[in-house]
Design an enzyme around this catalytic site. Structure first.
Site, PDB file in Angstrom:
ATOM      1  N   GLY A   1      42.191  39.319  41.536  1.00  0.00           N
ATOM      2  CA  GLY A   1      42.522  38.047  40.890  1.00  0.00           C
ATOM      3  C   GLY A   1      41.557  37.845  39.743  1.00  0.00           C
TER       4      GLY A   1
ATOM      5  N   GLN B   1      38.103  44.734  41.971  1.00  0.00           N
ATOM      6  CA  GLN B   1      37.164  44.661  43.094  1.00  0.00           C
ATOM      7  C   GLN B   1      35.754  45.058  42.606  1.00  0.00           C
ATOM      8  OE1 GLN B   1      40.360  46.498  43.937  1.00  0.00           O
ATOM      9  NE2 GLN B   1      41.067  44.422  44.222  1.00  0.00           N
TER      10      GLN B   1
END
Ligand code: IMP
Length: 434
Positions: free
Chosen positions: A40, A224
């Site tokens: 995100g 990530q």
């Protein structure tokens, strides 16, 4: 022209979205190489907030080609929803986005299995995002996965999907004792979605190699963070892909020896979503204050993030294993008014001292932190645009982090806005220009 990478140095959520957005205007191509819509990436443009999950961060810039590389696992429905959301806001997505046909597809059965496996793990659960990431990568490695390009070949797709559905139905029923979902329309729906995406499908590796050969600027966008890397991270509390610099070649088809530089992104403190070791984690009041001050809630799942002090062992390990040339320090403003700050410089377990991140960290209860306490500052620094205008204690804090990481802090961000960035004391003016 350079080819550069931006990767996270912690457990994700370091602010890579903003960094990519900042550097993207210099780039010709921005490519994602790992992960999926578990990511995100938040970008704030004026009063507008964009959260990107699968689409690379160059999408908001004119004239940039954005590639979803072959190393990603792609939920076609989620991708189309994200595209439509941007199109509705006036972004010409189809002009700017490309998808590698070799990328694997996340099907609904992957999401279903993700939830079931987590339940099965019980206390040992990983705290996944539930997006089907692990099961889709597991199928890829087991050679039962289905790639985007496969869907466009009806015979191949029909045969493979049928086999995969039969296997997943047996797994769900016989191992997990649950009812498989109804997948009767999955074939048609997938073909329809793949047809919509057909004009965007390319050989991503060939595209990148050609761009590089023409002298274009290629920017790789990590997802990530280094400590969530399948091999380098806090296994098994990791994601199922190679999030670091080493993932770029495999995840795109771009030769590793053509990569020029790697930028690492780290927050001025540490956060983690999901389960797993987090040596510098703070509980109770200070942790809660950090969470509130930094608005530390997951951009994908909305889960509250675990918060802790800056962990020099983590950041140093991430810099060293990824050959980091420079660091982008984010969220420094969040630490204003925190009183004295701690930085973890080593771990100790019984008599053993770890300056390098050990493979078994955090599992034993005897783990202790070696920390250095540094004076905090109270001033609001969100309007600062020069390193020398930072409070003295803040400057010293940044210098200390730089020393701990053994890497130059190139840029510092003091808020979510595009303009809330300035050069680190040892930053380079012409950082990654065309
Ligand atoms: P998965 O990637 O959904 O399988 O989740 C595995 C672990 O990685 C979980 O702890 C997630 O919370 C974490 N994770 C996955 N993607 C992100 C991310 O973009 N930011 C932070 N943590 C993530």
């Amino acid at each position: 022209m350079p080819s550069n990478a931006v990767i996270g140095l912690q457990w994700g959520d370091e602010g890579k979205g903003k960094v990519i957005d900042t550097l993207a205007h210099e780039a010709h191509v921005v490519a994602r190489y790992a992960g999926g819509n578990n990511a995100g990436h938040t970008v704030i443009v004026g009063d507008e907030k964009y959260v990107l999950h699968l689409i690379p961060g160059g999408i908001l810039h004119e004239g940039i080609c954005n590639l979803i590389g072959r190393g990603l696992v792609v939920d076609l429905g989620a991708l189309i929803e994200e595209m439509d959301g941007l199109i509705a806001r006036g972004v010409p997505v189809e002009e700017r986005l490309r998808l590698d046909g070799r990328a694997h597809v996340i099907f609904p059965y992957h999401r279903h299995v993700d939830g079931l496996v987590e339940k099965w793990r019980g206390e040992g659960r990983i705290g996944t995002t539930g997006r089907g990431i692990g099961p889709a990568y597991a199928d890829k490695v087991a050679r039962t996965g289905i790639r985007v390009a496969d869907i466009l070949q009806p015979k191949i797709f029909q045969t493979r999907l049928k086999a995969a559905m039969a296997e997943k139905a047996a797994l769900i029923e016989k191992v997990y004792g649950e009812e498989p979902q109804n997948w009767s329309t999955l074939y048609e729906e997938s073909v329809q979605m793949a047809e919509r995406l057909r004009p965007l499908i390319v050989d991503g590796g060939a595209m990148l190699r050609e761009a590089y050969a023409k002298g274009e600027y290629v920017l790789f966008e990590g997802a990530q963070g280094a400590l969530l890397d399948l091999d380098g991270g806090t296994y098994p509390y990791v994601t199922s892909s190679w999030t670091g610099v080493a993932g770029i070649a495999g995840g795109t088809g771009f030769p590793p020896n053509h990569l020029d530089r790697a930028m690492g992104v780290t927050k001025a403190y540490t956060t983690r979503v999901g389960e797993g070791p987090f040596p510098s984690e703070l509980f109770e009041e200070v942790g809660e204050r950090l969470r509130k001050a930094g608005n530390e809630y997951g951009a994908t799942t909305g889960r509250p993030r675990r918060c802790g002090w800056f962990d020099g062992v983590v950041a140093r390990y991430a810099c060293q294993t990824n050959g980091i040339d420079g660091v982008f320090l984010t969220n420094l403003d969040v630490l204003s008014g925190f009183g004295n700050l701690q930085v973890v410089t080593a771990y100790r377990e019984k008599e053993e001292v770890f300056r390098d991140y050990p493979s078994q960290v955090g599992l034993g209860k005897d783990l202790e932190m070696e920390t250095t306490e540094l004076p905090g500052w109270t001033e609001d620094i969100t309007a600062v645009r020069n390193f020398s205008d930072l409070p003295k204690a803040c400057q010293d804090y940044v210098r200390f982090l730089e020393k701990e990481m053994g890497a130059r802090i190139e840029r510092i961000s003091v808020g979510p806005g595009r303009d809330q960035i300035f050069m680190g004391e040892s930053g380079q003016e012409d950082l990654w220009q065309r």
